[in-house]
Design a protein around this motif. Structure first.
Motif, mmCIF file in Angstrom:
data_model
loop_
_atom_site.group_PDB
_atom_site.id
_atom_site.type_symbol
_atom_site.label_atom_id
_atom_site.label_comp_id
_atom_site.label_asym_id
_atom_site.label_seq_id
_atom_site.Cartn_x
_atom_site.Cartn_y
_atom_site.Cartn_z
ATOM 1 N N ALA A 182 44.316 63.344 55.120
ATOM 2 C CA ALA A 182 43.895 61.806 55.679
ATOM 3 C C ALA A 182 45.149 61.553 56.798
ATOM 4 C CB ALA A 182 44.176 60.762 54.555
ATOM 5 N N VAL A 183 46.276 62.428 56.847
ATOM 6 C CA VAL A 183 47.170 62.028 57.718
ATOM 7 C C VAL A 183 46.910 62.708 59.231
ATOM 8 C CG1 VAL A 183 49.694 62.386 58.656
ATOM 9 C CG2 VAL A 183 49.049 62.075 56.045
ATOM 10 N N PHE A 184 45.879 63.731 59.222
ATOM 11 C CA PHE A 184 45.361 64.369 60.495
ATOM 12 C C PHE A 184 45.055 63.476 61.360
ATOM 13 C CE2 PHE A 184 41.984 66.699 62.756
ATOM 14 C CZ PHE A 184 42.994 67.591 63.055
ATOM 15 N N PRO A 185 44.361 62.349 61.519
ATOM 16 C CA PRO A 185 44.062 61.415 62.600
ATOM 17 C C PRO A 185 45.561 60.933 63.276
ATOM 18 C CG PRO A 185 42.794 60.834 60.950
ATOM 19 C CD PRO A 185 43.728 61.889 60.459
ATOM 20 N N ILE A 186 46.468 60.606 62.279
ATOM 21 C CA ILE A 186 47.640 60.262 62.710
ATOM 22 C C ILE A 186 48.622 60.966 63.571
ATOM 23 C CG2 ILE A 186 50.055 59.347 62.012
ATOM 24 C CD1 ILE A 186 48.703 58.336 59.461
ATOM 25 N N VAL A 187 48.427 62.362 63.242
ATOM 26 C CA VAL A 187 49.095 63.491 63.756
ATOM 27 C C VAL A 187 48.433 63.649 65.124
ATOM 28 C CG1 VAL A 187 49.773 66.009 63.783
ATOM 29 C CG2 VAL A 187 50.080 64.722 61.856
ATOM 30 N N VAL A 188 47.120 63.588 65.316
ATOM 31 C CA VAL A 188 46.362 63.832 66.236
ATOM 32 C C VAL A 188 46.564 62.748 67.540
ATOM 33 C CG1 VAL A 188 44.030 63.863 67.427
ATOM 34 C CG2 VAL A 188 44.405 65.301 65.308
ATOM 35 N N ALA A 189 46.634 61.584 66.794
ATOM 36 C CA ALA A 189 47.080 60.145 67.921
ATOM 37 C C ALA A 189 48.535 60.402 68.449
ATOM 38 C CB ALA A 189 47.164 59.118 66.917
ATOM 39 N N LEU A 190 49.375 60.827 67.398
ATOM 40 C CA LEU A 190 50.808 61.238 68.006
ATOM 41 C C LEU A 190 50.823 62.132 69.151
ATOM 42 C CD1 LEU A 190 52.829 61.010 64.843
ATOM 43 C CD2 LEU A 190 53.106 59.405 66.929
ATOM 44 N N ARG A 191 50.099 63.323 68.989
ATOM 45 C CA ARG A 191 49.769 64.492 69.791
ATOM 46 C C ARG A 191 49.117 64.167 71.273
ATOM 47 N NH1 ARG A 191 48.914 69.533 70.644
ATOM 48 N NH2 ARG A 191 49.664 70.562 68.446
ATOM 49 N N GLN A 192 48.054 63.324 70.984
ATOM 50 C CA GLN A 192 47.579 62.711 72.363
ATOM 51 C C GLN A 192 48.324 61.902 73.074
ATOM 52 O OE1 GLN A 192 43.605 61.400 70.871
ATOM 53 N NE2 GLN A 192 42.823 63.651 71.027
ATOM 54 N N ARG B 150 39.445 62.366 72.931
ATOM 55 C CA ARG B 150 40.773 61.589 72.694
ATOM 56 C C ARG B 150 40.155 60.617 71.906
ATOM 57 N NH1 ARG B 150 45.309 60.454 74.487
ATOM 58 N NH2 ARG B 150 46.290 58.569 75.056
ATOM 59 N N LEU B 151 41.134 60.147 70.699
ATOM 60 C CA LEU B 151 40.717 59.243 69.609
ATOM 61 C C LEU B 151 40.910 58.000 70.412
ATOM 62 C CD1 LEU B 151 43.302 60.369 66.739
ATOM 63 C CD2 LEU B 151 40.824 60.776 67.096
ATOM 64 N N GLN B 152 39.907 57.103 69.669
ATOM 65 C CA GLN B 152 39.896 55.649 70.166
ATOM 66 C C GLN B 152 39.653 54.821 69.099
ATOM 67 O OE1 GLN B 152 36.584 55.154 73.093
ATOM 68 N NE2 GLN B 152 37.131 56.941 74.245
ATOM 69 N N VAL B 153 39.834 53.415 69.115
ATOM 70 C CA VAL B 153 39.579 52.456 68.058
ATOM 71 C C VAL B 153 38.332 51.719 68.354
ATOM 72 C CG1 VAL B 153 40.462 50.522 66.857
ATOM 73 C CG2 VAL B 153 42.149 51.983 67.639
ATOM 74 N N ILE B 154 37.347 51.996 67.498
ATOM 75 C CA ILE B 154 35.919 51.811 67.581
ATOM 76 C C ILE B 154 35.572 50.679 66.604
ATOM 77 C CG2 ILE B 154 33.504 52.393 67.685
ATOM 78 C CD1 ILE B 154 35.241 53.612 69.968
ATOM 79 N N SER B 155 34.843 49.691 67.084
ATOM 80 C CA SER B 155 34.261 48.746 66.274
ATOM 81 C C SER B 155 33.220 49.020 65.291
ATOM 82 C CB SER B 155 33.949 47.248 66.917
ATOM 83 O OG SER B 155 32.775 47.450 67.482
ATOM 84 N N ALA B 156 32.987 48.359 64.323
ATOM 85 C CA ALA B 156 31.800 48.518 63.300
ATOM 86 C C ALA B 156 30.579 48.654 64.281
ATOM 87 C CB ALA B 156 31.619 47.719 62.171
ATOM 88 N N GLN B 157 30.429 47.910 65.280
ATOM 89 C CA GLN B 157 29.325 47.925 66.257
ATOM 90 C C GLN B 157 29.343 49.151 67.235
ATOM 91 O OE1 GLN B 157 30.998 45.234 65.627
ATOM 92 N NE2 GLN B 157 29.539 44.606 63.829
ATOM 93 N N GLY B 158 30.387 50.097 67.315
ATOM 94 C CA GLY B 158 30.554 51.058 68.102
ATOM 95 C C GLY B 158 31.189 50.692 69.451
#
Length: 151
Positions: free
Chosen positions: A89-99, A126-134
């Protein structure tokens, strides 16, 4: 100089996460595990980290449930460090740091590594923060709220 309090009991999830896995060697060990590194000697060789520091960080990561220690998959006497669900579950954290690093810490044309999708061989989105409505959210579009357990 004031004694620094542990962030382990902080109400802030960011503070607790940093206290838990935020030390640079912990994140680098986890990054190596995402590249299928499992043995102490492989971590040590790839990271160039002193054995005592590596042993300490691996012990910590096992204690907090990021790794399980298992017998070597090849039947040898060695042990392997296998990422748990919590560790994966740490994968998205590492990807965000990488990006973030790819975007802001390299000059144009400077050599760096890139994360590619295994199926298509293309860079990941690229990772993004998305709302429940997309809807893509920016910092000003969010706020923190204290949650009291049991309420």
């Amino acid at each position: 100089m004031a004694k620094q309090e542990s962030l382990r009991t902080s109400e802030c999830p960011v503070a607790r996460t940093l206290e838990s896995i935020g030390e640079r060697w912990c994140l680098m060990i986890i990054r190596e595990a995402f590249d299928d590194v499992r043995r102490f000697s492989e971590f040590q060789k790839n990271l160039g980290l002193a054995k005592n520091i590596l042993a300490s960080r691996l012990k910590h990561l096992v204690e907090i449930g990021v790794f399980d220690v298992c017998p070597a998959s090849d039947g040898s006497a060695y042990k392997e460090y296998i990422l748990t669900e919590r560790g994966r579950a740490v994968f998205p954290i590492v990807v965000a740091l990488r990006q973030w690093g790819e975007c802001y810490l390299f000059d144009k044309g400077e050599t760096h590594s890139m994360l590619l999708d295994n199926v298509h061989g293309e860079p990941i989105t690229r990772l993004q923060v998305i709302s429940a409505q997309g809807v893509k959210l920016e910092p000003a579009d969010c706020h923190r709220q204290r949650v009291v357990s049991g309420m």
